[in-house]
Write an enzyme that holds these catalytic residues in place. Structure first.
Site, mmCIF file in Angstrom:
data_model
loop_
_atom_site.group_PDB
_atom_site.id
_atom_site.type_symbol
_atom_site.label_atom_id
_atom_site.label_comp_id
_atom_site.label_asym_id
_atom_site.label_seq_id
_atom_site.Cartn_x
_atom_site.Cartn_y
_atom_site.Cartn_z
ATOM 1 N N HIS A 280 2.750 3.522 -9.058
ATOM 2 C CA HIS A 280 2.500 2.218 -9.633
ATOM 3 C C HIS A 280 3.354 1.477 -10.097
ATOM 4 O O HIS A 280 4.192 0.196 -10.098
ATOM 5 C CB HIS A 280 1.595 1.837 -10.423
ATOM 6 C CG HIS A 280 0.861 2.445 -9.800
ATOM 7 N ND1 HIS A 280 -0.338 1.655 -8.429
ATOM 8 C CD2 HIS A 280 -0.462 2.779 -9.972
ATOM 9 C CE1 HIS A 280 -1.536 2.038 -7.727
ATOM 10 N NE2 HIS A 280 -1.732 3.027 -8.778
ATOM 11 N N ASP B 97 0.559 -1.059 -0.005
ATOM 12 C CA ASP B 97 -0.203 -0.033 -0.120
ATOM 13 C C ASP B 97 0.628 1.448 -0.431
ATOM 14 O O ASP B 97 1.309 1.382 0.524
ATOM 15 C CB ASP B 97 -1.175 0.127 1.411
ATOM 16 C CG ASP B 97 -1.956 0.929 0.898
ATOM 17 O OD1 ASP B 97 -2.578 1.638 2.021
ATOM 18 O OD2 ASP B 97 -2.422 1.615 0.063
ATOM 19 N N LEU C 281 11.138 -19.824 -3.880
ATOM 20 C CA LEU C 281 9.817 -19.328 -3.393
ATOM 21 C C LEU C 281 9.084 -19.619 -4.431
ATOM 22 O O LEU C 281 8.555 -19.323 -5.719
ATOM 23 C CB LEU C 281 10.837 -17.891 -4.045
ATOM 24 C CG LEU C 281 10.067 -16.750 -3.187
ATOM 25 C CD1 LEU C 281 9.381 -16.889 -2.042
ATOM 26 C CD2 LEU C 281 10.393 -15.193 -3.344
#
Length: 637
Positions: free
Chosen positions: A419, A402, A513
């Site tokens: 972004h 956020d 991962l």
């Protein structure tokens, strides 16, 4: 069939609710000649749902266009609290705000909104999809300008496609097909792209047909690239000057729209009556396109009407075929069907699992094509991850990324720059997760509530998400990261869906991962869809209700094998979880940072993991002994 009987057969008995549906029916008939004609080919429950969806949107559009002092259907008031008319944009925002409030209550005193809410609840339509339609109306108020065809088509995919996919899903449900048009038939390659192309064809046809209305508002709904190709001047269009270049423009656009419509495959397993309705709809749009192309100069001054004779020659046989098909092959109306569960191996729901031998063969093929992986790049500062005992390490870290927009605004930059910077932060954090040995990292990239954001910001997000994935997964060598996707396909542009699916396919053999991208994800929606799927299995007697457990339920979530979250981290200063992984994060440790996401890097992740290691986790029992950590760590300067 008389309207009263249609409502009766649709189970709509309340007088106030009927008034709302009737207002929507009148709006559909007045402004959607094709939509209304095709709705009459459908059985009553689908017919009334079509009226509510299309008619309510048109009623809102009429409200925004209303002259001062008028009260169109669906309006509570034409003036602001101070007695002044707030104007077109104000009326639109007031209606949208009232709709959101009514939707939270599940009912409305306004007949039009009540009919719309009733349809959405009956057919289990996600509320957020209407906000894409509202965004189109907002753009109509402020004016839309497109430089290129790419911008035009991206706008269509974000704003127009969701409405038509949802309307199409109603028709598909009654045919007993999956509720999402993107998944209508495994035998149709690139189904999502085909549906997007069809919507583009419809949208371009409407842009031509409605050109005179848009010019009256000062809008040119066509990309500048199309105008430049034939030498049409925007000022000439706004002045409604018919020139040879304009006629050539209309011919070219009509050819493009026709090609898009002709490339749309109908699902091979549709109920015959549904196929008749979809075929009639497409044929009527082709007829509308021909009427526009036959008189290009007239488009500058009026909306062309469908030729009555040609329209009847299409509709009369379609009505007879549809009536016969519904009579011979009746289908129960399957209301309240949630979006189908989208799962991929491993961890498939039982009903979706492939044959074991086929899956094994596919895995052998993937292993043969395995690409080499490279270690993560070191941080520019030279910082190294802390050394933690294995028992102190979290298995699964989830992050609410956020603060992108606020970070950009604070620097006088467009939100899209935030972004872009956030994507860079994510790539560095992924490298850091690999360095420290984290097994699972899940990030909240785009929520189902994010569709309410402005179109420009949606454009940026729909570009940055696939671009970030390509940077992590493309190339001859790649990181040892397995990508998973949690979320639903509906409303996402086809290229975003394709990138997510391809990233899952290309990396599924990686063992380092596991990066789960939550794109078009909502936690409550995930749980609701899982419950509905489990209920369907129980009704089909494939699951014993008495044997349902938490473990069994979890098999129906978006990513069934995703482990519980150990640490949930949120950046940007807010302290809430925002509908993120409510099932998986029940026992998660929570950590909130004031730092906006674009300023985060792998050192923040390492610091958060160290804080986690110091905490005592009890799960209702005695606490474990927290790890003894050194005083030094990879803290940022």
């Amino acid at each position: 069939m008389p309207t009263a009987r249609v409502y009766q057969r649709s189970g709509i008995h309340d007088a106030a609710l009927r008034r709302g549906y009737d207002a929507c029916r009148r709006a559909t008939r007045a402004t959607g000649e094709i939509e209304y004609a095709v709705s009459l080919l459908l059985p009553p429950p689908l017919r009334t749902a079509t009226w509510a969806l299309y008619g309510a949107v048109r009623a809102v559009d009429d409200l925004a266009d209303a002259a001062d002092g008028t009260e169109p259907p669906g309006s509570r008031s034409g003036t602001g609290g101070d007695g002044r008319d707030p104007g077109r944009a104000g009326r639109l925002e007031a209606w949208i705000s009232a709709f959101d409030a009514d939707l939270r209550d599940g009912r409305s005193s306004d007949p039009v909104r009540q009919a719309l809410i009733h349809t959405m609840l009956t057919w289990n339509l996600p509320p957020g999809f209407l906000h894409t339609v509202f965004e189109e109306l907002r753009q109509d108020v402020h004016g839309r300008q497109f430089a290129t065809w790419q911008e035009w088509r991206r706008y269509s995919s974000l704003v127009n496609t969701p409405f038509w996919l949802r309307a199409g899903s109603l028709v598909l449900r009654v045919a007993g097909l999956p509720a999402e048009p993107e998944a209508i038939a495994a035998g149709v390659p690139d189904a999502a792209v085909a549906w997007q192309t069809a919507v583009d064809g419809l949208y371009l046809t409407d842009a031509l047909v409605d050109l005179s209305e848009d010019l009256g508002r000062g809008h040119v709904p066509l990309p500048q690239e199309a105008l430049d190709e034939v030498g049409v001047c925007r000022a000439d269009l706004l002045a409604r000057r018919a020139t040879p270049e304009f006629e050539e423009l209309v011919r070219r656009l009509a050819d493009r729209a026709r090609a898009w419509l002709d490339r749309t495959p109908l699902p091979p397993v549709l109920h015959p009556a549904v196929g008749v309705a979809l075929g009639a709809y497409t044929d009527l749009y082709r007829l509308r396109l021909k009427a526009a192309a036959d008189a290009p100069a007239a488009l500058l001054h009026r909306r062309p009407a469908l030729p009555r004779g040609a329209r009847l020659r299409l509709l009369l046989p379609a009505r007879a075929k549809a009536a016969l098909a519904w009579g011979l092959f009746p289908f129960p109306i399957r209301t309240c069907s949630p979006d189908p569960i989208r799962s991929c191996p491993p961890g498939l729901a039982p009903a979706d699992a492939p044959e074991a031998s086929g899956w094994a063969e596919e895995m052998r093929s993937v292993a043969a094509q395995r690409r080499p992986t490279v270690p993560p790049a070191p941080h520019a500062s030279g910082a190294r991850p802390p050394r933690l005992p294995a028992e102190a390490m979290p298995c699964h870290v989830a992050i609410v990324m956020d603060g992108n927009g606020r970070w950009a605004v604070a620097r006088g930059l467009p939100r899209s720059d935030g972004h872009r910077a956030g994507a860079e932060a994510l790539i560095d954090v992924v490298h850091g997760a690999l360095e420290i040995g984290l097994e699972h990292l899940t990030v909240y990239a785009f929520s189902t509530e994010n569709w309410k954001r402005p179109a420009d910001e949606l454009h940026a997000l729909m570009y940055e998400i696939p671009e970030c994935l390509r940077r992590l997964t493309d190339g001859d060598t790649t990181l040892d990261v397995r990508v998973r996707w949690a979320g639903v396909r509906s409303r996402l542009p086809a290229d975003v869906v394709e990138t997510l699916v391809e990233a899952e396919r290309a990396t599924r053999h990686h063992t380092g991962l596991t990066l789960t991208m939550c794109v078009n994800y909502g936690g409550r929606s995930e749980i609701t869809a899982a419950a509905a799927k489990l209920a369907q299995e129980a009704v089909a007697r494939r699951v014993d209700p008495g044997s349902v457990s938490e473990h069994a339920f979890a098999r129906y979530l978006h990513v069934p094998e995703l482990p519980d979250v150990d640490l949930l981290l949120r950046t940007g200063g807010d302290q809430r979880t925002s509908n993120f992984l409510p099932w998986q994060a029940t026992y998660a440790e929570l950590l909130f940072l004031d730092t906006p996401w674009p300023e985060v890097d792998r050192r923040d992740l390492w610091d958060a993991i160290e804080q986690y290691a110091r905490r005592s986790r009890r799960y209702g029992s005695l606490p474990r002994i927290p790890a003894q950590l050194s005083a030094t760590g990879p803290s940022k300067p």
